[in-house]
Scaffold this motif. Structure first.
Motif, PDB file in Angstrom:
ATOM      1  N   ASP A  39       1.033  -1.249  -0.059  1.00  0.00           N
ATOM      2  CA  ASP A  39      -0.055  -0.002   0.122  1.00  0.00           C
ATOM      3  C   ASP A  39       0.952   1.385  -0.051  1.00  0.00           C
ATOM      4  O   ASP A  39       1.513   1.511  -1.137  1.00  0.00           O
ATOM      5  CB  ASP A  39      -0.955  -0.040   1.110  1.00  0.00           C
ATOM      6  N   ASP A  40       0.716   1.788   0.987  1.00  0.00           N
ATOM      7  CA  ASP A  40       1.719   3.129   1.224  1.00  0.00           C
ATOM      8  C   ASP A  40       2.825   3.138   1.953  1.00  0.00           C
ATOM      9  O   ASP A  40       3.411   4.292   2.609  1.00  0.00           O
ATOM     10  CB  ASP A  40       0.940   4.139   1.525  1.00  0.00           C
ATOM     11  N   VAL A  41       3.493   1.819   2.207  1.00  0.00           N
ATOM     12  CA  VAL A  41       4.649   1.391   3.138  1.00  0.00           C
ATOM     13  C   VAL A  41       5.575   1.053   2.387  1.00  0.00           C
ATOM     14  O   VAL A  41       5.607  -0.065   1.762  1.00  0.00           O
ATOM     15  CB  VAL A  41       4.386   0.992   4.456  1.00  0.00           C
ATOM     16  N   LEU A  42       6.811   1.610   2.226  1.00  0.00           N
ATOM     17  CA  LEU A  42       7.907   1.156   1.320  1.00  0.00           C
ATOM     18  C   LEU A  42       9.006   0.742   2.436  1.00  0.00           C
ATOM     19  O   LEU A  42       9.284   1.268   3.464  1.00  0.00           O
ATOM     20  CB  LEU A  42       8.526   2.320   0.709  1.00  0.00           C
ATOM     21  N   ARG A  43       9.261  -0.587   2.048  1.00  0.00           N
ATOM     22  CA  ARG A  43      10.648  -1.193   3.209  1.00  0.00           C
ATOM     23  C   ARG A  43      11.993  -1.431   2.388  1.00  0.00           C
ATOM     24  O   ARG A  43      11.821  -1.967   1.211  1.00  0.00           O
ATOM     25  CB  ARG A  43       9.868  -2.513   3.836  1.00  0.00           C
ATOM     26  N   LEU A  44      13.049  -0.826   2.813  1.00  0.00           N
ATOM     27  CA  LEU A  44      14.254  -1.192   2.066  1.00  0.00           C
ATOM     28  C   LEU A  44      15.108  -1.999   3.112  1.00  0.00           C
ATOM     29  O   LEU A  44      15.339  -1.542   4.203  1.00  0.00           O
ATOM     30  CB  LEU A  44      14.784   0.438   1.892  1.00  0.00           C
ATOM     31  N   SER A  45      15.433  -2.866   2.536  1.00  0.00           N
ATOM     32  CA  SER A  45      16.464  -3.509   3.508  1.00  0.00           C
ATOM     33  C   SER A  45      17.924  -3.929   2.641  1.00  0.00           C
ATOM     34  O   SER A  45      17.751  -4.152   1.366  1.00  0.00           O
ATOM     35  CB  SER A  45      15.968  -4.910   4.307  1.00  0.00           C
ATOM     36  N   GLY A  46      18.867  -4.181   3.217  1.00  0.00           N
ATOM     37  CA  GLY A  46      19.946  -4.825   2.630  1.00  0.00           C
ATOM     38  C   GLY A  46      21.171  -4.938   3.382  1.00  0.00           C
ATOM     39  O   GLY A  46      20.994  -4.688   4.679  1.00  0.00           O
ATOM     40  N   GLU A  47      22.262  -5.136   2.948  1.00  0.00           N
ATOM     41  CA  GLU A  47      23.663  -4.977   3.805  1.00  0.00           C
ATOM     42  C   GLU A  47      24.723  -4.021   3.037  1.00  0.00           C
ATOM     43  O   GLU A  47      25.035  -4.403   1.740  1.00  0.00           O
ATOM     44  CB  GLU A  47      24.101  -6.473   3.918  1.00  0.00           C
ATOM     45  N   LYS A  48      25.400  -3.497   3.979  1.00  0.00           N
ATOM     46  CA  LYS A  48      26.699  -2.752   3.510  1.00  0.00           C
ATOM     47  C   LYS A  48      27.729  -3.498   3.988  1.00  0.00           C
ATOM     48  O   LYS A  48      27.916  -3.492   5.259  1.00  0.00           O
ATOM     49  CB  LYS A  48      26.612  -1.400   4.018  1.00  0.00           C
ATOM     50  N   PRO A  49      28.659  -4.377   3.331  1.00  0.00           N
ATOM     51  CA  PRO A  49      29.383  -5.381   3.675  1.00  0.00           C
ATOM     52  C   PRO A  49      30.610  -4.432   4.005  1.00  0.00           C
ATOM     53  O   PRO A  49      30.881  -3.415   3.559  1.00  0.00           O
ATOM     54  CB  PRO A  49      29.911  -6.086   2.523  1.00  0.00           C
ATOM     55  N   SER A  50      31.136  -4.713   5.225  1.00  0.00           N
ATOM     56  CA  SER A  50      32.570  -4.337   5.472  1.00  0.00           C
ATOM     57  C   SER A  50      33.702  -4.642   4.213  1.00  0.00           C
ATOM     58  O   SER A  50      33.731  -5.737   3.610  1.00  0.00           O
ATOM     59  CB  SER A  50      33.034  -4.886   6.485  1.00  0.00           C
ATOM     60  N   ILE A  51      34.403  -3.641   3.944  1.00  0.00           N
ATOM     61  CA  ILE A  51      35.311  -3.658   2.823  1.00  0.00           C
ATOM     62  C   ILE A  51      36.482  -4.796   2.873  1.00  0.00           C
ATOM     63  O   ILE A  51      36.977  -5.101   1.985  1.00  0.00           O
ATOM     64  CB  ILE A  51      35.415  -2.202   2.173  1.00  0.00           C
ATOM     65  N   SER A  52      36.889  -4.840   4.106  1.00  0.00           N
ATOM     66  CA  SER A  52      37.929  -5.296   4.540  1.00  0.00           C
ATOM     67  C   SER A  52      37.781  -6.243   5.880  1.00  0.00           C
ATOM     68  O   SER A  52      38.138  -5.698   6.861  1.00  0.00           O
ATOM     69  CB  SER A  52      39.147  -4.461   4.782  1.00  0.00           C
ATOM     70  N   GLU A  53      37.330  -7.535   5.617  1.00  0.00           N
ATOM     71  CA  GLU A  53      36.801  -8.156   6.749  1.00  0.00           C
ATOM     72  C   GLU A  53      38.221  -8.834   7.493  1.00  0.00           C
ATOM     73  O   GLU A  53      38.036  -8.660   8.655  1.00  0.00           O
ATOM     74  CB  GLU A  53      36.183  -9.634   6.298  1.00  0.00           C
ATOM     75  N   ASP A  54      39.387  -8.797   6.858  1.00  0.00           N
ATOM     76  CA  ASP A  54      40.480  -9.338   7.398  1.00  0.00           C
ATOM     77  C   ASP A  54      41.362  -8.360   7.876  1.00  0.00           C
ATOM     78  O   ASP A  54      42.463  -8.892   8.298  1.00  0.00           O
ATOM     79  CB  ASP A  54      41.320 -10.490   6.673  1.00  0.00           C
ATOM     80  N   VAL A  55      41.197  -7.181   8.275  1.00  0.00           N
ATOM     81  CA  VAL A  55      41.826  -6.305   9.004  1.00  0.00           C
ATOM     82  C   VAL A  55      41.797  -6.406  10.354  1.00  0.00           C
ATOM     83  O   VAL A  55      40.795  -6.196  10.879  1.00  0.00           O
ATOM     84  CB  VAL A  55      41.412  -4.854   8.346  1.00  0.00           C
ATOM     85  N   LYS A  56      43.229  -6.528  10.769  1.00  0.00           N
ATOM     86  CA  LYS A  56      43.116  -6.456  12.467  1.00  0.00           C
ATOM     87  C   LYS A  56      42.699  -5.221  12.802  1.00  0.00           C
ATOM     88  O   LYS A  56      43.015  -4.026  12.369  1.00  0.00           O
ATOM     89  CB  LYS A  56      44.576  -6.666  12.518  1.00  0.00           C
ATOM     90  N   PRO A  57      41.989  -5.107  14.025  1.00  0.00           N
ATOM     91  CA  PRO A  57      41.825  -3.621  14.476  1.00  0.00           C
ATOM     92  C   PRO A  57      42.775  -2.896  14.897  1.00  0.00           C
ATOM     93  O   PRO A  57      42.714  -1.762  14.724  1.00  0.00           O
ATOM     94  CB  PRO A  57      40.927  -3.968  15.878  1.00  0.00           C
ATOM     95  N   GLU A  58      44.150  -3.390  15.282  1.00  0.00           N
ATOM     96  CA  GLU A  58      45.047  -2.545  15.432  1.00  0.00           C
ATOM     97  C   GLU A  58      45.722  -1.541  14.008  1.00  0.00           C
ATOM     98  O   GLU A  58      46.626  -0.927  14.190  1.00  0.00           O
ATOM     99  CB  GLU A  58      46.289  -3.016  16.304  1.00  0.00           C
ATOM    100  N   ALA A  59      45.252  -2.508  12.797  1.00  0.00           N
ATOM    101  CA  ALA A  59      45.755  -1.863  11.713  1.00  0.00           C
ATOM    102  C   ALA A  59      45.106  -0.509  11.376  1.00  0.00           C
ATOM    103  O   ALA A  59      45.484   0.092  10.289  1.00  0.00           O
ATOM    104  CB  ALA A  59      45.654  -2.791  10.679  1.00  0.00           C
TER     105      ALA A  59
END
Lengths: 129, 153
Positions: free
Chosen positions: B78-98
């Motif tokens: 009707d008059d409700v639009l629902r948007l969903s999805g995922e914004k992936p992290s570009i670099s899964e394997d980067v260590k936090p300290e990097a």
């Protein structure tokens, strides 16, 4: 890697612009180290591949992009405003400026800044007379 | 037409200009107009949208850089639009300290938007390009404005 406190480049001031146009968006960035060097990732939605400008001058990395809305009608309800993007970072001199690569993917700018090959100390033979 | 100089109008214009300046710097009351998508602020409603309409359609543009297009879902009821999805992290394997800086957000999102009129869900078009999601939603027949003839007599 520190964010530059250098004011916007002179060339932009010289152009006769209205105050409106010099106001820019600061894109959020991720900067992280990889094996090869540094990677800079910036969210710049609305910027086409041809509209982005990345350059390094005197160890100063400049990101620029002009964004364009795809809507033809003036919005009734507005939560954001697209403007030009601008951000600068001071690079350490260990970046190999010749090998910098940039790509634009779905509004995300990815820049790879490879490290310079480490300088090896030069062995100097001492001659004993 | 000549306009006479009206000091009250001048003052009113000045007041509005000053208010505008305050609005732009008060990120609490109007958080998204300038630094529109900083991660902390946008956490509550993501993606940000602009909405326009004409006689036949509603147009929505959403600010969503770096989405995984396969995860993107757009549904209309009707008059409700629902948007969903995922914004992936570009670099899964980067260590936090990097990380030197970590300002971009990543993760799944969902947002429901109440549209000004009901729309015809069959005719909805979606287009994702340069980090902008553009939707064209045709208004339902009964919601279209009717031209009323004015009789002169």
């Amino acid at each position: 890697m520190k964010e530059s406190t250098v004011p916007m480049k002179q060339e932009e001031r010289q152009v006769a612009e209205t105050r409106e146009e010099t106001r820019t968006l600061i894109p959020p960035v991720d900067i992280f180290e990889t094996e090869a060097g540094l990677a800079v990732v910036a969210d710049m939605p609305g910027v086409a591949k041809e509209q982005v400008e990345v350059h390094v001058e005197n160890d100063l990395l400049t990101l620029k992009g002009s964004s364009k809305t795809h809507m033809e009608t003036e919005p009734l309800h507005r939560e954001y405003e697209l403007r030009n993007y601008f951000r600068q970072f001071q690079l350490s001199d260990s970046v190999d400026q010749e090998k910098i690569k940039a790509e634009m993917r779905n509004g995300v700018l990815i820049i790879r800044l490879p490290k310079k090959e480490a300088k090896k100390p030069k062995q100097i033979a001492v001659e004993v007379a | 037409m000549t306009r006479t100089w009206d000091p009250i109008r001048e003052l009113d214009a000045l007041r509005r200009q000053v208010e505008q300046i305050f609005d732009e710097h008060n990120t609490w009351s109007k958080p998204f107009t300038r630094f529109s998508f900083l991660p902390g602020l946008s956490a509550r409603s993501y993606p940000l949208i602009n909405l326009a309409e004409d006689k036949n359609n509603i147009y929505i543009e959403a600010l969503a850089p770096g989405l995984n297009a396969d995860t993107l879902e757009v549904t209309v009821l009707d008059d409700v639009l629902r948007l969903s999805g995922e914004k992936p992290s570009i670099s899964e394997d980067v260590k936090p300290e990097a990380y030197h800086r970590n300002e971009r957000s990543a993760g799944r999102f969902v947002r429901s938007i109440a549209l000004p009129t009901p729309v015809n869900s069959d005719g909805v078009k979606a287009h994702y390009h340069d980090g902008l999601l553009n939707l064209t939603l045709p208004k339902a027949e009964e919601a279209k404005p009717k031209q009323i003839e004015v009789k002169v007599g």
